[in-house]
Design a protein around this motif. Structure first.
Motif, PDB file in Angstrom:
ATOM      1  N   GLY A 153     -12.724  48.265 -13.554  1.00 45.40           N
ATOM      2  CA  GLY A 153     -11.823  48.548 -12.455  1.00 45.40           C
ATOM      3  C   GLY A 153     -11.528  47.409 -11.593  1.00 45.40           C
ATOM      4  N   GLU A 154     -11.341  47.650 -10.609  1.00 42.35           N
ATOM      5  CA  GLU A 154     -11.163  46.697  -9.484  1.00 42.35           C
ATOM      6  C   GLU A 154     -12.310  46.011  -9.009  1.00 42.35           C
ATOM      7  OE1 GLU A 154      -9.278  47.943  -6.146  1.00 42.35           O
ATOM      8  OE2 GLU A 154      -8.562  46.035  -5.318  1.00 42.35           O
ATOM      9  N   ARG A 183      -2.362  49.552 -11.749  1.00 34.45           N
ATOM     10  CA  ARG A 183      -3.527  49.475 -10.621  1.00 34.45           C
ATOM     11  C   ARG A 183      -4.348  48.348 -10.702  1.00 34.45           C
ATOM     12  NH1 ARG A 183      -5.001  54.658  -8.457  1.00 34.45           N
ATOM     13  NH2 ARG A 183      -6.760  53.701  -7.603  1.00 34.45           N
ATOM     14  N   ALA A 184      -4.826  48.013  -9.682  1.00 35.17           N
ATOM     15  CA  ALA A 184      -5.761  46.708  -9.752  1.00 35.17           C
ATOM     16  C   ALA A 184      -6.919  46.737 -10.739  1.00 35.17           C
ATOM     17  CB  ALA A 184      -6.185  46.274  -8.373  1.00 35.17           C
ATOM     18  N   GLY A 185      -7.184  45.910 -11.536  1.00 35.11           N
ATOM     19  CA  GLY A 185      -8.242  45.799 -12.425  1.00 35.11           C
ATOM     20  C   GLY A 185      -8.035  44.730 -13.539  1.00 35.11           C
ATOM     21  N   THR A 186      -8.934  44.997 -14.640  1.00 38.90           N
ATOM     22  CA  THR A 186      -8.731  44.080 -15.725  1.00 38.90           C
ATOM     23  C   THR A 186      -8.185  44.696 -16.850  1.00 38.90           C
ATOM     24  OG1 THR A 186     -10.522  42.647 -14.725  1.00 38.90           O
ATOM     25  CG2 THR A 186     -10.056  42.469 -17.133  1.00 38.90           C
ATOM     26  N   TYR A 187      -7.262  44.088 -17.527  1.00 34.56           N
ATOM     27  CA  TYR A 187      -6.651  45.061 -18.617  1.00 34.56           C
ATOM     28  C   TYR A 187      -6.739  43.998 -19.973  1.00 34.56           C
ATOM     29  CZ  TYR A 187      -4.438  47.836 -15.187  1.00 34.56           C
ATOM     30  OH  TYR A 187      -4.298  48.618 -14.037  1.00 34.56           O
ATOM     31  N   VAL A 188      -6.625  44.612 -21.164  1.00 31.32           N
ATOM     32  CA  VAL A 188      -6.027  44.138 -22.469  1.00 31.32           C
ATOM     33  C   VAL A 188      -4.722  44.618 -22.665  1.00 31.32           C
ATOM     34  CG1 VAL A 188      -8.410  43.518 -22.992  1.00 31.32           C
ATOM     35  CG2 VAL A 188      -7.523  45.781 -23.898  1.00 31.32           C
ATOM     36  N   LEU A 189      -3.891  43.585 -23.294  1.00 31.02           N
ATOM     37  CA  LEU A 189      -2.523  44.020 -23.605  1.00 31.02           C
ATOM     38  C   LEU A 189      -2.402  44.050 -25.362  1.00 31.02           C
ATOM     39  CD1 LEU A 189      -1.982  43.603 -20.733  1.00 31.02           C
ATOM     40  CD2 LEU A 189      -0.003  42.508 -21.268  1.00 31.02           C
ATOM     41  N   ARG A 226      -4.113  42.159  -9.302  1.00 30.91           N
ATOM     42  CA  ARG A 226      -4.425  42.651  -8.204  1.00 30.91           C
ATOM     43  C   ARG A 226      -3.266  43.462  -7.767  1.00 30.91           C
ATOM     44  NH1 ARG A 226      -3.859  39.247  -4.530  1.00 30.91           N
ATOM     45  NH2 ARG A 226      -3.278  37.311  -5.960  1.00 30.91           N
ATOM     46  N   PHE A 227      -3.388  44.512  -6.739  1.00 28.55           N
ATOM     47  CA  PHE A 227      -2.349  45.323  -6.221  1.00 28.55           C
ATOM     48  C   PHE A 227      -1.159  44.251  -5.587  1.00 28.55           C
ATOM     49  CE2 PHE A 227      -5.278  48.772  -6.017  1.00 28.55           C
ATOM     50  CZ  PHE A 227      -4.524  49.607  -6.585  1.00 28.55           C
TER      51      PHE A 227
END
Lengths: 606, 559
Positions: A153-154, A183-189, A226-227
């Motif tokens: 999450g953020e 949403r703001a946060g950390t992702y893997v693609l 971030r947003f």
């Protein structure tokens, strides 16, 4: 499995203003009473900096007894961001706001909004991630889809495979993709992780997805956004690994009329809802084969949608993939289960105390539309579902698997509370003491006020204390919620121990029944989320004496992630109670009491 | 390449619904499917074998909207694919390679049509794909702000000069968060690009998005004034920007549903509204009335609406209503009253034919249609008053109760698009006596003890179309099989490239097979027909000759 939160029991220093002598409603807000005189939901849609979001489409959908939503109402926000949904029926309506590329940050209650509610819905421009997807020769892989998975999450708290909302992701003819409204946060693609449909082949769906930059999920690089921000050049080199096949058969397809059967595969360690593949098999073709599965532990489940009464599904079957294809998996379709019951009104009192206190009206009926039933499987990651009441006050929680479930009543009328929850058998064998064993009336009959002792003297039934165990294919019938008028309500906010300290990113306020006899009376434990600004509201509270306790979840900023109420678990319930007893601050709520501006001060440190 | 206007396909579907006679068989059964049969071929991209291309096999059953995907394959390194053990039927093949197109493709029927008899094999089917072109641009509002998540419509110029919605690889193309869109995989040709919504779409999709007025590239509200885009083979057109204007807020229609006699509210009725647009029916939607019979329809566009109410449960009584026509001009309408009057009730159950011991009617319980005898409507609002067809909601115990039944003559049939096919309504009984002809409903009576007897339709017709005095484009031929007498009406969506077709699920008895050819040049259609006797199980062969120089008037009889 869900990663555990750092959940702490905090002793609550409760400063209730005003505390003494508050017996009945005072300075009521704009919300109308149960007569529905003001059937509107109003509010404002604001963006960053509180600027109005002109033209936002606000939609309300009403919960039906079938569990679905219908009767949609629509309003457009004006240039000041103000909207009004008119002619809103009683009960809870689910609220949606559309104003792309903005996404909702907060301001929409989980259970929905009621006529008279005034909402401030905050939106922000979603984040974007863009890049290219090419093969090992640098050629664009048009048609692949890039999928984001939120991993933190953020504030950095790790997630566990919850659904990630976004738009875009298709790789175009130049090899370029763009994902937005994140949403703001950390992702893997990953590229290529796409559900297969029978109607249309998906490009390279028989290959293992490749994670950014060019590897397996365990080797994926994380991308923080971030947003309103954009992260570019997130290029993926697709490896196109074949992986392994998982296949078998679906047994029992003939138990329903021919339709479609899908087989879904989940990562076992993220068994909540993370779908990695979907195949659909024709009704007469009961074998299935899922391509491109990499080494790991998985669960498989088949679901058939036919012309029968509803879907049938299999239990989840665990499989391990270790360097080879897996065959011979058998998924047996079985009818799904349901829990049925009814909502009735208590007959303990003969007067409508709330009405007499506020308007002099003697007795007002309880409306069916004001009560809906929520239910949830007691497993990590499972999301709550809801169903409305039918015209005779009955309900059916359907499409259940064999598991343990918790049910609760969601009540749109602030004057009502659940006096008890039991089974029909318990109704004819009343528990000793007080008025708990009185014969309830059907919901269509006028409801009466509570005596203020209903909640405190009824012995909790097994279903209220422990939940409902459902056996696959069986129906659990006869559940009963008994509601009464005279509910109290507490509004307030939490405050940091020291002025200027920030509030925890996520917190809950709990009311714990003070009577030791009610230590397992789960129905009368109340637990609500605290808003970002520290505000909270506990509604539909049975009159009685309570301890006030807070739960905090440091660093957790994911309001969409379900956290079970502490009272559902016997150990957490005991711990919650112990925390309340240690603090020893008691809150006595009279029938119909409206307690405003309560302040719960958090203690310093854990 | 389009075969014929999509409007015609829709009309045919509706026609089947309206004309359904009794008894009627649906298409073939998905049960007991015979084994055998295979189709194989090769996919090429720009003339070279293409690997990893998805190929889908569709089976066409009751009509153009009843295509069922029955197989998937992926080409190997040599571009080859194969489908085996697929049984008999009318099949279509499509190849999906993102960004590529087939000159042979058509929107609904796929690239290749094949009629396959039992145990037959078709080899060397060739599907050629070419690299498509792209069109890109930006959507902004009148202040220059980007418009996100707004769908793009792509219109392709047809041989007749008209612009029809084009088939694009990505079914829905939308602008991104910057307002930018890109459509790719387009065949060379002339295109018009539009964005925004029509009034119809806004009224149908209330609340599902932010609506802007429909505008074509070139600042035109219509395709006629649109700036056309010439796209070369594999080319790209940039800067196809469109400025959109936000639609004005709609209005509200409020009202009550009451009983005509007592004026008491009808609780929880379903209020359905249809609206007109230039040239006819514009669409429909609905809302549920409250327990007090009150309803409100929100955010509707200006226009004419026909509003009526129906009851959906026998618990709420048996009522029906005529449509109330209202005009929304420049304000809310707050006092629309829909009066419901008592109506008839049909009660009964479904049962298998005496000779069908193994037939479980439970499987068919959502497949039984009750069709009103057709009376052609003169306007959309008149059509809404007819209630021409409804589905009997059969319960798990095989019983059904239909409320709100208006006076008329009702034929009972199987729903052609039901998931379970291959059955027909053998007869209808009331109080144990077979009904000769339709079920007559005269007033507000309750007709109980209705027994609908269902049998299995095991016959099929294998046919061939032969052209005389000219060459026939077989993809433009429709074949129907049916007759009032034996109660069948089936449409074959497509004849394969050799002129062959297969119609399954025909009940035993005399059946008329009719072929209609729609020449591509706009010449009058040509028809021919033949009567055949269909066995209880098995095949009957038929050949229909179409004379392209014959009198265009519909032919009677056969050859």
């Amino acid at each position: 499995m869900r990663e555990p939160f750092r959940s702490e029991w905090l002793l609550a220093l409760v400063l209730l203003l005003p505390l003494a002598g508050v017996a009945h409603a005072q300075s009521e807000p704009a919300r109308p009473d149960a007569t529905g005189e003001s059937p509107s939901i109003r509010g404002r849609v604001v963006g960053e900096g509180g600027r109005p979001v002109a033209g936002a489409v606000v939609r309300a959908a009403v919960l039906r007894s079938s569990g679905g939503f219908s009767g949609e109402l629509v309003a457009n926000a004006n240039r000041d961001g103000v909207f009004e949904l008119r002619d809103v029926p009683p009960g809870f309506s689910r609220i949606y706001v559309i104003a792309p590329p903005l996404i909702v940050v907060d301001g929409i209650p989980d259970e929905g909004a009621r006529p008279g509610d005034v909402l401030t819905i905050r939106m922000a421009k979603g984040a974007a991630i863009t890049g290219r997807v090419v093969d090992e020769n640098g050629a664009p892989l048009t048609g692949l889809r890039v999928t984001p998975e939120l991993v933190r999450g953020e504030s950095g708290v790790r997630t566990s495979g919850e659904y990630t909302a976004y738009s875009g992701g298709l790789v175009d003819d130049r090899g370029v993709y763009r994902i937005y409204e994140l949403r703001a946060g950390t992702y893997v693609l990953s590229a290529g992780r796409t559900a297969e449909t029978y109607e249309r082949p998906v490009f390279l769906s028989d290959r293992v997805p490749t994670y950014y930059p060019s590897g397996s999920r365990s080797a994926a690089s994380e991308i923080s956004v971030r947003f309103g921000a954009e992260v570019a050049n997130i290029d993926i080199v697709f490896r196109g690994d074949a992986g392994f096949r998982v296949g078998g058969k679906v047994v029992g397809a003939g138990t329903t009329a021919p339709g479609r059967t899908s087989v879904e595969i989940y990562r076992a360690r993220e068994a909540e809802s993370f779908r990695t593949a979907l195949v659909t098999v024709a009704s007469v073709t009961v074998s299935f084969l899922i391509d491109a599965v990499e080494d790991g532990d998985y669960e498989l489940m088949a679901t058939a949608f036919g012309a029968g009464d509803g879907p049938v599904s299999s239990e989840r079957v665990r499989v391990k993939v270790r360097g080879a294809d897996v065959s011979g998996v058998t998924l047996t379709l079985m009818p799904m289960s349901q829990i049925t019951g009814r909502v009735e009104t208590a007959s303990e009192s003969k007067t409508d105390e709330c009405a007499e206190a506020t308007s002099g009206v003697a007795v007002r009926p309880i409306r069916l539309a004001d009560v809906s039933i929520g239910f949830r499987e007691v497993s990590p990651g499972e999301r709550p579902r809801r169903t409305g009441l039918k015209s005779d006050g009955t309900f059916a929680a359907t499409r259940l698997t064999g598991s343990k479930y918790r049910l609760w009543a969601e009540i749109a009328d602030d004057e009502l509370f659940v006096a008890r929850m039991d089974t029909s058998t318990a109704a004819v064998a009343p528990s000793s003491g007080g008025s708990g064993g009185s014969t309830p009336k059907p919901l269509s009959a006028p409801a009466t006020a509570a005596s203020g002792t209903v909640a405190s003297t009824a012995a909790p039934s097994g279903v209220a204390r422990d939940g409902v165990n459902v056996v696959r294919g069986k129906s659990v019938d006869g559940l009963r919620f008994v509601v009464a008028r005279g509910a109290a309500r507490v509004r307030g906010r939490i405050a940091p121990a020291k002025e200027g300290e920030s509030l925890p990113s996520r917190a809950r306020v709990c009311l714990v029944p003070a009577d030791p006899k009610q230590k397992d009376d789960v129905v009368h434990y109340y637990e609500v989320d605290v808003e970002r600004d520290g505000a909270f509201e506990v509604r539909n509270v049975a009159p009685g004496e309570y301890f006030v306790v807070t739960r905090t979840f440091p660093g957790d900023d994911r309001p969409d992630v379900e956290i079970s109420p502490a009272a559902w678990d016997v150990k957490e319930r005991a711990a919650l109670r112990a925390a309340g007893e240690n603090l020893g601050i008691r809150l006595t709520l009279s029938p119909c009491q409206r307690l405003e501006s309560a302040v719960v001060t958090l203690p310093a440190g854990p | 390449m389009r075969k014929r206007p999509i409007g015609m396909i829709v009309a045919l579907v509706v026609a089947i619904q309206l004309f359904a006679p009794i008894p009627q068989a649906a298409a073939q059964s998905k049960l007991d499917k015979p084994a055998g049969g295979s189709i194989s071929g090769v996919v090429t991209v720009e003339g070279k074998p293409a690997k990893d291309v998805g190929v889908i096999l569709m089976r066409f059953e009751a009509g153009p909207f009843d295509a069922t995907a029955v197989g998937r394959a992926r080409t190997d390194k040599d571009g080859k694919f194969v489908f085996e053990d697929i049984g008999q039927g009318n099949f279509g093949l499509d190849a999906y390679a993102p960004g590529y197109f087939s000159f042979d493709d058509s929107p609904r029927e796929g690239a290749v049509a094949i009629t396959l008899g039992e145990g037959e094999t078709v080899k060397n089917v060739a599907i050629a794909l070419e690299k498509g072109g792209a069109i890109t641009g930006k959507l902004t509002d009148e202040d220059g702000n980007p418009i996100a998540s707004q769908s793009i419509q792509v219109y392709a110029k047809q041989p007749n000069g008209q612009f029809d919605l084009a088939q694009v690889w990505e079914r829905t193309v939308s602008s991104d968060d910057r307002g930018i869109y890109r459509v790719f995989g387009l065949a060379p040709g002339t295109y018009a690009i539009a964005a925004g919504s029509s009034e119809t779409e806004r009224s149908l999709n209330r609340g599902l998005g932010v609506h802007y007025e429909r505008r074509y590239y070139g600042e035109s509200p219509s395709s006629e004034g649109a700036k056309k885009i010439e796209l070369a083979n594999g080319g790209e057109a940039q800067g196809v920007d469109i400025v959109l204007k936000r639609m004005a807020d709609g209005y509200m229609i409020r009202g009550r549903v009451i009983q005509s006699g007592t004026k008491q509210p009808v609780p929880s009725a379903f209020v359905r509204y249809e609206f007109e647009r230039a040239g006819g029916f514009g669409g429909s939607s609905g809302v549920s009335a409250s327990e007090a019979g009150e309803f409100s329809i929100q955010n509707v566009a200006t226009g004419t609406y026909a509003i009526k109410a129906v009851v959906r449960s026998s618990n709420e009584g048996s009522f029906t209503s005529d449509a109330v026509e209202v005009n929304v001009v420049d304000r809310d309408l707050n006092d629309v009253v829909i009066e419901m009057k008592p109506a008839a009730t049909l009660k009964g159950f479904i049962a298998p034919l005496e000779t069908e011991a193994g037939l479980d009617p439970i499987e068919l319980r959502r497949s039984v249609t009750c069709a009103h005898r057709h009376r052609r409507a003169s306007s959309p609002t008149a059509r809404s008053r007819e209630v021409p067809t409804f589905m009997l909601r059969v319960r798990p115990d095989r019983s059904f109760v239909a409320v709100g039944v208006r006076p008329g003559h009702y034929r009972v049939s199987m729903w052609p698009w039901a998931p379970v096919k291959g059955f027909f309504v053998a007869r209808v009984e009331i109080d144990g006596a077979a009904v000769a002809g339709p079920v007559d409903v005269e007033g507000t009576e309750t007709i109980a003890n209705v027994r609908i007897v269902i049998g299995r339709a095991g016959g099929f017709i294998r046919g061939r179309i032969v052209g005389r005095n000219g060459e026939i484009v077989y993809s433009r031929v429709d074949v129907t099989a049916g007759a009032e007498g034996n109660g069948t009406l089936q449409m074959v969506q497509r004849i394969d490239s050799s002129g062959e077709f297969l119609i399954e699920g025909i009940p035993p008895g005399e059946t008329e097979v009719k072929a209609t050819y729609y020449p591509p040049s706009g010449k009058p259609e040509v028809s021919g027909s033949k009567r055949v006797s269909v066995p209880a199980e098995g095949k009957v062969d038929v050949t229909i000759e179409l004379d392209l120089e014959a009198d265009p008037a519909p032919k009677g009889g056969g050859l």
